[in-house]
Motif scaffolding. Structure first.
Motif, PDB file in Angstrom:
ATOM      1  N   ALA A  71     -23.097   6.145   2.500  1.00  0.00           N
ATOM      2  CA  ALA A  71     -22.442   6.704   3.923  1.00  0.00           C
ATOM      3  C   ALA A  71     -23.595   6.165   4.923  1.00  0.00           C
ATOM      4  CB  ALA A  71     -22.567   8.212   3.827  1.00  0.00           C
ATOM      5  N   ARG A  72     -24.872   6.131   4.505  1.00  0.00           N
ATOM      6  CA  ARG A  72     -26.094   5.719   5.503  1.00  0.00           C
ATOM      7  C   ARG A  72     -25.880   4.089   5.809  1.00  0.00           C
ATOM      8  NH1 ARG A  72     -31.603   7.477   5.821  1.00  0.00           N
ATOM      9  NH2 ARG A  72     -31.602   9.720   6.350  1.00  0.00           N
ATOM     10  N   SER A  73     -25.786   3.215   4.857  1.00  0.00           N
ATOM     11  CA  SER A  73     -25.781   1.978   4.937  1.00  0.00           C
ATOM     12  C   SER A  73     -24.658   1.354   5.433  1.00  0.00           C
ATOM     13  CB  SER A  73     -26.287   1.002   3.680  1.00  0.00           C
ATOM     14  OG  SER A  73     -25.407   1.065   2.580  1.00  0.00           O
ATOM     15  N   ARG A  74     -23.481   2.114   5.428  1.00  0.00           N
ATOM     16  CA  ARG A  74     -22.135   1.319   5.474  1.00  0.00           C
ATOM     17  C   ARG A  74     -21.915   0.788   7.064  1.00  0.00           C
ATOM     18  NH1 ARG A  74     -18.290   4.397   7.867  1.00  0.00           N
ATOM     19  NH2 ARG A  74     -16.720   2.916   7.352  1.00  0.00           N
ATOM     20  N   GLY A  75     -22.599   1.665   8.180  1.00  0.00           N
ATOM     21  CA  GLY A  75     -22.483   1.191   9.463  1.00  0.00           C
ATOM     22  C   GLY A  75     -23.124  -0.074   9.628  1.00  0.00           C
ATOM     23  N   ARG A  76     -24.282  -0.336   9.021  1.00  0.00           N
ATOM     24  CA  ARG A  76     -25.100  -1.524   9.129  1.00  0.00           C
ATOM     25  C   ARG A  76     -24.285  -2.614   8.557  1.00  0.00           C
ATOM     26  NH1 ARG A  76     -29.115  -2.542   6.061  1.00  0.00           N
ATOM     27  NH2 ARG A  76     -29.108  -0.133   5.637  1.00  0.00           N
ATOM     28  N   LEU A  77     -24.051  -2.221   7.230  1.00  0.00           N
ATOM     29  CA  LEU A  77     -23.586  -3.509   6.252  1.00  0.00           C
ATOM     30  C   LEU A  77     -21.954  -3.909   6.669  1.00  0.00           C
ATOM     31  CD1 LEU A  77     -24.726  -2.149   2.936  1.00  0.00           C
ATOM     32  CD2 LEU A  77     -25.609  -4.063   4.111  1.00  0.00           C
ATOM     33  N   LEU A  78     -21.269  -3.014   7.098  1.00  0.00           N
ATOM     34  CA  LEU A  78     -19.933  -3.366   7.664  1.00  0.00           C
ATOM     35  C   LEU A  78     -19.857  -4.034   8.735  1.00  0.00           C
ATOM     36  CD1 LEU A  78     -17.959  -0.043   6.443  1.00  0.00           C
ATOM     37  CD2 LEU A  78     -17.945  -2.651   5.447  1.00  0.00           C
ATOM     38  N   ASN A  79     -20.870  -4.351   9.540  1.00  0.00           N
ATOM     39  CA  ASN A  79     -20.891  -5.084  10.833  1.00  0.00           C
ATOM     40  C   ASN A  79     -20.624  -6.458  10.309  1.00  0.00           C
ATOM     41  OD1 ASN A  79     -21.289  -3.530  13.035  1.00  0.00           O
ATOM     42  ND2 ASN A  79     -23.548  -3.332  12.783  1.00  0.00           N
ATOM     43  N   ARG A  80     -20.857  -6.937   9.230  1.00  0.00           N
ATOM     44  CA  ARG A  80     -20.812  -8.290   8.613  1.00  0.00           C
ATOM     45  C   ARG A  80     -19.445  -8.547   8.041  1.00  0.00           C
ATOM     46  NH1 ARG A  80     -26.790  -8.235   5.991  1.00  0.00           N
ATOM     47  NH2 ARG A  80     -26.252 -10.762   5.565  1.00  0.00           N
ATOM     48  N   VAL A  81     -18.694  -7.503   8.095  1.00  0.00           N
ATOM     49  CA  VAL A  81     -17.578  -7.606   7.045  1.00  0.00           C
ATOM     50  C   VAL A  81     -16.027  -7.638   8.151  1.00  0.00           C
ATOM     51  CG1 VAL A  81     -16.071  -6.465   5.349  1.00  0.00           C
ATOM     52  CG2 VAL A  81     -18.609  -6.468   5.379  1.00  0.00           C
ATOM     53  N   GLY A  82     -15.187  -8.274   7.644  1.00  0.00           N
ATOM     54  CA  GLY A  82     -13.894  -8.047   8.374  1.00  0.00           C
ATOM     55  C   GLY A  82     -12.920  -7.498   7.561  1.00  0.00           C
ATOM     56  N   TYR A  83     -12.084  -6.749   7.748  1.00  0.00           N
ATOM     57  CA  TYR A  83     -11.288  -5.985   6.791  1.00  0.00           C
ATOM     58  C   TYR A  83      -9.682  -5.870   7.561  1.00  0.00           C
ATOM     59  CZ  TYR A  83      -9.331  -1.896   4.175  1.00  0.00           C
ATOM     60  OH  TYR A  83      -8.470  -1.147   3.438  1.00  0.00           O
ATOM     61  N   LEU A  84      -8.811  -6.153   6.563  1.00  0.00           N
ATOM     62  CA  LEU A  84      -7.193  -6.069   7.067  1.00  0.00           C
ATOM     63  C   LEU A  84      -6.544  -5.142   6.323  1.00  0.00           C
ATOM     64  CD1 LEU A  84      -5.331  -7.553   9.370  1.00  0.00           C
ATOM     65  CD2 LEU A  84      -4.863  -8.829   7.649  1.00  0.00           C
ATOM     66  N   HIS A  85      -6.060  -3.980   6.551  1.00  0.00           N
ATOM     67  CA  HIS A  85      -5.469  -2.870   5.565  1.00  0.00           C
ATOM     68  C   HIS A  85      -4.107  -3.359   5.592  1.00  0.00           C
ATOM     69  CE1 HIS A  85      -4.072  -0.083   8.498  1.00  0.00           C
ATOM     70  NE2 HIS A  85      -5.178  -0.502   9.163  1.00  0.00           N
ATOM     71  N   GLN A  86      -3.261  -2.710   4.790  1.00  0.00           N
ATOM     72  CA  GLN A  86      -1.650  -2.978   4.879  1.00  0.00           C
ATOM     73  C   GLN A  86      -1.222  -1.593   5.761  1.00  0.00           C
ATOM     74  OE1 GLN A  86       0.623  -2.607   1.206  1.00  0.00           O
ATOM     75  NE2 GLN A  86      -1.090  -2.737   0.091  1.00  0.00           N
ATOM     76  N   LEU A  87      -0.310  -2.330   6.747  1.00  0.00           N
ATOM     77  CA  LEU A  87       0.264  -1.323   7.722  1.00  0.00           C
ATOM     78  C   LEU A  87       1.349  -0.642   6.811  1.00  0.00           C
ATOM     79  CD1 LEU A  87       0.539  -2.979  11.006  1.00  0.00           C
ATOM     80  CD2 LEU A  87      -0.939  -0.917  10.414  1.00  0.00           C
ATOM     81  N   ARG A  88       1.399   0.418   6.663  1.00  0.00           N
ATOM     82  CA  ARG A  88       2.673   0.977   6.228  1.00  0.00           C
ATOM     83  C   ARG A  88       3.622   2.114   7.111  1.00  0.00           C
ATOM     84  NH1 ARG A  88      -1.139   2.587   2.485  1.00  0.00           N
ATOM     85  NH2 ARG A  88      -1.040   1.249   0.416  1.00  0.00           N
ATOM     86  N   GLY A  89       4.569   1.466   7.677  1.00  0.00           N
ATOM     87  CA  GLY A  89       5.284   2.029   8.613  1.00  0.00           C
ATOM     88  C   GLY A  89       4.821   2.625   9.888  1.00  0.00           C
ATOM     89  N   HIS A  90       3.813   1.688  10.247  1.00  0.00           N
ATOM     90  CA  HIS A  90       2.926   2.240  11.464  1.00  0.00           C
ATOM     91  C   HIS A  90       3.673   1.801  12.623  1.00  0.00           C
ATOM     92  CE1 HIS A  90      -0.728   3.006  13.568  1.00  0.00           C
ATOM     93  NE2 HIS A  90      -0.700   1.737  14.143  1.00  0.00           N
ATOM     94  N   GLN A  91       3.736   2.833  13.565  1.00  0.00           N
ATOM     95  CA  GLN A  91       4.271   2.350  14.881  1.00  0.00           C
ATOM     96  C   GLN A  91       3.421   2.472  15.877  1.00  0.00           C
ATOM     97  OE1 GLN A  91       8.079   1.499  15.247  1.00  0.00           O
ATOM     98  NE2 GLN A  91       7.087   0.783  17.166  1.00  0.00           N
ATOM     99  N   GLU A  92       3.086   1.207  16.613  1.00  0.00           N
ATOM    100  CA  GLU A  92       1.898   1.173  17.388  1.00  0.00           C
ATOM    101  C   GLU A  92       2.588   1.776  18.841  1.00  0.00           C
ATOM    102  OE1 GLU A  92      -1.037   1.326  19.101  1.00  0.00           O
ATOM    103  OE2 GLU A  92      -1.131   0.469  16.935  1.00  0.00           O
ATOM    104  N   HIS A  93       1.703   2.895  19.536  1.00  0.00           N
ATOM    105  CA  HIS A  93       2.168   3.357  20.515  1.00  0.00           C
ATOM    106  C   HIS A  93       1.244   3.256  21.823  1.00  0.00           C
ATOM    107  CE1 HIS A  93      -0.372   6.598  19.395  1.00  0.00           C
ATOM    108  NE2 HIS A  93      -0.508   7.197  20.504  1.00  0.00           N
ATOM    109  N   LEU A  94      -0.041   2.885  21.796  1.00  0.00           N
ATOM    110  CA  LEU A  94      -0.961   2.741  22.507  1.00  0.00           C
ATOM    111  C   LEU A  94      -0.656   1.129  23.497  1.00  0.00           C
ATOM    112  CD1 LEU A  94      -4.552   3.479  21.328  1.00  0.00           C
ATOM    113  CD2 LEU A  94      -2.608   4.803  21.958  1.00  0.00           C
ATOM    114  N   PRO A  95      -0.757   1.347  24.803  1.00  0.00           N
ATOM    115  CA  PRO A  95      -0.339   0.091  25.447  1.00  0.00           C
ATOM    116  C   PRO A  95      -1.508  -0.917  25.553  1.00  0.00           C
ATOM    117  CG  PRO A  95      -0.671   1.853  27.032  1.00  0.00           C
ATOM    118  CD  PRO A  95      -0.796   2.597  25.565  1.00  0.00           C
TER     119      PRO A  95
END
Lengths: 261, 279
Positions: A71-95
């Motif tokens: 939990a402590r290191s993830r903020g720093r380590l994940l700066n170097r990671v790209g992540y694409l998750h699965q979209l499940r029935g997600h309806q985008e509403h932000l313009p």
């Protein structure tokens, strides 16, 4: 020896009292393209969620860039990671415009509102890579499923991560764009030394592009390098006896050369 | 007519605080719509009755006590449902009913002169004391600074919480901070629009701008224009017709929303017509 980008050490994961992953060990180096295949409910997405710290392993250790993910290191380590998750029935509403969606992938996006994000060229390059540069000013909500997927990929790429984690990235894409996607990912590994872990359920589609394939069903049944053959009993234990293994060609991972027509 | 409006001492006293409140609520409304928190604002605004009841019963300063309680309740709502497996919707409903009931019981025990219940329920910007005004200024400054610093991160969480989390953002603490900010905004707004109408001011500006905005900043600016316009027209009509100020302001925002919706609908019809012969 090349530096290990991500390493799972004897990882176990229980969710709601049920074992989801058992004794999973994996390691991936710079420039390596790994596919993870397995049937539905095999724990593929759960394994990816462990890699970003969204789930915590019941036992075992997940290491990123040589450091334990916590939990402590993830903020720093994940700066170097790209992540694409699965979209499940997600309806985008932000313009939002396409280019702003991609800009959200930049770390400068976290700055207070009075500071400019900038980085126009990085955004343009990421959109160019996925073939969406022409639609940069378009409203994100008006895009088709496949276009949405490509913009999301550009968002994951825009801060030039060293490790890319992809959960069924080709799901909404047609055959042509699927091919383009795999070619792009291959090039990122070869030219930019990016490491990629990609979850897919269709081994046939990815086998000629990746460097290795891990067969996952609760545990890792087999980890095949390029050119290596996946034994038939691995398929049977993963998918059940009723499946037929159809071989392709010599360059294809998991296929038996002798059987190839 | 406008001259007498601006020279009226009641309006002169009300104009600045009303401007402040409408700017802040219009800004927050963008986040409230993006995170779908309009029901939370209903819950927290009604819960403020319990906060005010407690403040009166224990003879604590009204607005500060109520603001702290509103923040605490909003944060609890971010926490409890997840840990107990309840939906947030259920949690808000419970809080809404329970705290309203507590507030009514508490306030029924104090004399009418101490608390203007009608003003609490429906808003009373025209009777604002210097102490309350200083408190409003402080809260407004805190909310606006938080918004400027965290707007992009909150927006990114509203857009896609999973990806935001995977990029290393501390999503849970940021969300709790957002809920606390919503709590503060609600308390601030109760003064102008009252408990019953607060949600209107916290939803309508951004909802009206939503048809036209294409980015966070664009949406925010448009939302502020709608908020200010609704407030000024509302105050003017309330003054002219002697209508209750809070209700008139919300009513004017509703009118602006319907106009915006209508124009957007007409524009879409026209685009359809233009594209029809081409295809």
């Amino acid at each position: 020896m090349p530096e290990t980008v991500l390493e799972a050490r004897h990882v176990n994961l229980n969710l709601a009292g049920k074992p989801v992953l058992e004794d999973v060990s994996l390691a991936i180096e710079h420039g390596h393209f790994m596919g993870i295949v397995g049937p539905n409910g095999a724990g593929k997405s759960s394994l990816l969620s462990l890699m970003i710290g969204a789930n915590v392993a019941s036992s075992g250790e997940m290491r990123l860039f040589g450091q334990t993910l916590s939990a402590r290191s993830r903020g720093r380590l994940l700066n170097r990671v790209g992540y694409l998750h699965q979209l499940r029935g997600h309806q985008e509403h932000l313009p939002m415009r396409v280019e702003n969606v991609v800009a959200m992938g930049l770390r400068r996006w976290r700055l207070p509102l009075w500071q400019q994000v900038g980085c126009e060229s990085a955004i343009a390059e990421a959109l160019e890579q996925v073939g969406m540069l022409d639609l940069r000013r378009r409203d994100f909500r008006q895009l088709s499923g496949g276009q949405v997927q490509r913009v999301r990929l550009a968002r994951a790429l825009v801060h030039q991560p060293e490790l890319l984690l992809l959960d069924e990235p080709a799901a909404a894409l047609d055959a042509r764009h699927q091919q383009q996607l795999y070619v792009l990912l291959r090039r990122l590994c070869d030219d930019h030394r990016m490491s990629i872990i990609m979850v897919e359920h269709d081994i046939a589609a990815i086998s000629s592009h990746v460097d290795s394939v891990a067969c996952l069903n609760q545990r890792i049944h087999f980890h095949a390098m390029k050119g290596e053959q996946i034994p038939q009993d691995v398929w049977y234990s993963m998918y059940g006896k009723q499946m037929h293994v159809i071989a392709h060609d010599a360059g294809c991972i998991g296929c038996s050369h002798e059987d190839a027509a | 007519m406008l001259g007498s409006f601006f020279s009226s001492p009641v309006i002169q006293d009300a104009l600045l605080p009303a401007t402040l409140i409408s700017l802040v609520t219009a800004s927050m409304s963008v986040m409230i719509i993006a995170h779908r928190l309009s029901f939370l604002t209903v819950g927290v605004s009604h819960a403020s009755l319990a906060g005010l009841g407690l403040a009166v019963t224990l003879s604590l300063p009204l607005l500060p006590t109520a603001t702290v309680i509103a923040c605490v309740l909003a944060v609890l709502l971010a926490w409890i449902p997840k840990s107990e497996g309840l939906s947030e919707d259920t949690g808000t409903g419970l809080l809404f009913a329970g705290s309203m009931a507590l507030g009514i019981v508490l306030l029924s025990r104090v004399s009418q002169s101490e608390v203007n219940l009608f003003g609490l329920l429906f808003g009373d910007i025209l009777t604002i004391s210097p102490d309350e005004y200083r408190w409003l200024l402080l809260i407004a400054a805190v909310i606006m600074i938080l918004l400027l610093v965290f707007a992009r991160r909150w927006w990114s969480i509203a857009f896609d919480p999973v990806t935001a989390f995977a990029s290393g953002l501390a999503v849970a603490p940021l969300r709790i901070l957002l809920y606390a900010t919503v709590g503060m905004t609600v308390m601030m707004c109760v003064k102008l629009a009252g408990i019953v109408l607060t949600t209107g001011m916290l939803v309508l500006p951004a909802a009206t701008a939503w048809f036209w905005g294409r980015s966070l900043v664009g949406l925010w600016l448009m939302s502020m224009v709608v908020g200010l316009l609704g407030t000024y027209i509302g105050l003017y009509v309330a003054y002219q017709e002697d209508w209750p100020s809070g209700a008139t302001v919300v009513l004017m925002m509703c009118v602006l929303f319907i106009i915006s919706w209508g124009i957007s609908w007409l524009k879409k019809q026209q685009e359809k017509k233009q594209s029809a012969p081409a295809s």
